[in-house]
Design an enzyme around this catalytic site. Sequence first.
Site, PDB file in Angstrom:
ATOM      1  N   GLY A  29      -5.534  -0.050   0.119  1.00 14.43           N
ATOM      2  CA  GLY A  29      -5.957  -0.060   1.518  1.00 14.43           C
ATOM      3  C   GLY A  29      -6.115   1.366   2.006  1.00 14.43           C
ATOM      4  N   CYS A  30      -5.671   1.639   3.202  1.00 11.47           N
ATOM      5  CA  CYS A  30      -5.760   2.978   3.782  1.00 11.47           C
ATOM      6  C   CYS A  30      -4.998   3.983   2.925  1.00 11.47           C
ATOM      7  CB  CYS A  30      -5.176   2.953   5.197  1.00 11.47           C
ATOM      8  SG  CYS A  30      -5.004   4.582   5.952  1.00 11.47           S
ATOM      9  N   PHE A  31      -5.693   5.040   2.464  1.00  6.75           N
ATOM     10  CA  PHE A  31      -5.004   5.972   1.568  1.00  6.75           C
ATOM     11  C   PHE A  31      -3.985   6.847   2.287  1.00  6.75           C
ATOM     12  CE2 PHE A  31      -9.417   8.267   1.457  1.00  6.75           C
ATOM     13  CZ  PHE A  31      -9.278   8.700   2.771  1.00  6.75           C
TER      14      PHE A  31
END
Length: 257
Positions: A29-31
Site C-alpha cells: 500500500g502506501c510506501f
Amino acid sequence: MPSLSHLLACIAVLGVSLAAEDTVTVGVGCFFKGKQSFEESGLTLSKIAMGYSGGFVMNPSFEKVMRGRTGHAEVLHISFDPNETPLKRILDVFWESHDPTSLNKQGDDIGSQYRSVLFFNSPEQNETMHESKLKYDLSGVSKKKAVTEVVAFENFYPVEENIAEIASEVSEKIKKEHDAFVDKIREQQDPNVLEQKLIEVAEQKSALTKSSNDAGSNSNSDSSESSGSGIGNSDNSESSSGGSDASSSSDTEKESN
C-alpha cells in the site's frame, strides 16, 4: 601458498559466507506507512528505498502513479543480508504490515497503485514467496484468502527526492502521534493512575449521594410543615363554626322571651 579449495574449506569451517547482499521488492500500500513498519520491525536491513515497480511507463512520477496512470505499485525495495535476516522473516513483516486480503485498497488508499504485491528476482525467492503466502492463508489470521500478487521483478524507480523528504516528515509525524497514543495507554494502565481515578470516582459518587439525601430531607420537612398547617386550619374552622352555633342559639332564646 594454500590452494583455492583449501581456502574455501577454511571459509566453510569458519562459517563465513561469500553470498552477496540480496534485495526484495514488496508492495504493502502506501510506501510511507510501509517503510515505517519495516523500520520498526527490529529486522536488520541494509536499506529500505521507496519507489515504483510493476508498471508500463518508464521513469514514472509520483503524481502519475498516484493517479493510477502508469500501472505501477508503490513499493519498498529492501536490501538485506540473507545470512543475517532470512527472507522469510521479511515476509512475516510484510503480511503483518497491511491487509493482504484487500484488493487494490489499504485503508483510505484506493487504486491498483496500492495493491498487495511481491516481486521475486530469483526462482528461490519465487518459491519462498508462494510458500509464505500459503502459510498466511492457512494461518487463520483472516477468513479471506490473500489477493497478493507474486510476480517477477523487472525494474524499480526510486521515488523523487522531494517526495522522500515529505515522506520523512510524514513518518516523523506518525511516529510522534503513535508515541503519544502509547504513552496515553500506558498512563491509563499505571496502577497509581488507576487508583487515583477510582478515588476521584468514589468521591464524586459520595458527593452525589449526600446531595441526593439532603434534597430528600428538605422535601420531607416541607411536606410535614404543610400537613401541620392544614390541621391547624381545620381546628380553627371547627372552633369558629362552634362559636357561630352558640351565638345563633342565644339569639333564638332572646326572641322567645
